[in-house]
Motif scaffolding. Structure first.
Motif, short mmCIF file in Angstrom:
data_model
loop_
_atom_site.label_atom_id
_atom_site.label_comp_id
_atom_site.label_asym_id
_atom_site.label_seq_id
_atom_site.Cartn_x
_atom_site.Cartn_y
_atom_site.Cartn_z
N SER A 39 -9.13 30.95 26.61
CA SER A 39 -10.22 30.26 27.32
C SER A 39 -9.97 30.16 28.81
CB SER A 39 -10.42 28.85 26.74
OG SER A 39 -9.34 28.01 27.12
N LYS A 82 -6.12 30.28 21.40
CA LYS A 82 -7.46 29.88 21.85
C LYS A 82 -7.39 29.26 23.25
CE LYS A 82 -9.57 29.13 17.36
NZ LYS A 82 -10.17 28.16 16.44
N ARG A 119 -2.38 29.69 16.61
CA ARG A 119 -3.83 29.91 16.79
C ARG A 119 -4.37 29.01 17.90
NH1 ARG A 119 -7.57 33.44 14.67
NH2 ARG A 119 -6.30 33.38 12.83
#
Length: 114
Positions: A81, A77, A73
């Motif tokens: 980004s 992320k 996870r």
């Protein structure tokens, strides 16, 4: 390091890449389901061929998971980004620094006669 007899920019099979990073092939297939950025070429029989940019991404994912201690996870992320091909996302500027930048641009334009 590319497989013996292969150029650095050559396509790699899933077996070659798995051996290079020291992970089983099924882990690379799993990563393809978790990281949309990782899309190797697929040919007849669903054979995967990894381009040089795919190889770099796999190595980066492996490093983040194995060496840096990120979770799946967390890596998702981090990669989400970032803009494709641009590296990490820039840090946000405060409104004060933006005002200072604007002022210096206005001054430069005025000095330039614009």
């Amino acid at each position: 390091m590319p497989a013996p007899g292969k150029a650095a920019g050559a396509l790699r099979t899933i077996g070659e890449l798995a051996e290079e990073i020291g992970r089983p092939q099924h882990i690379l297939r799993y990563w393809e389901t978790r990281f949309p950025q990782l899309r190797p070429l697929t040919r007849a029989g669903n054979r995967r061929y990894y381009r040089p940019e795919d190889v770099e991404l796999v190595k980066r994912i492996h490093h983040l998971l194995a060496d840096e201690g990120y979770t799946i996870r967390g890596v998702q992320k981090l990669l989400a980004s970032e803009k494709p091909g641009r590296g990490p996302a820039p840090k946000a500027c405060s409104s004060g620094s933006l005002t200072a930048i604007r002022a210096s641009l206005v001054q430069a334009l005025e000095e330039d006669g614009g």
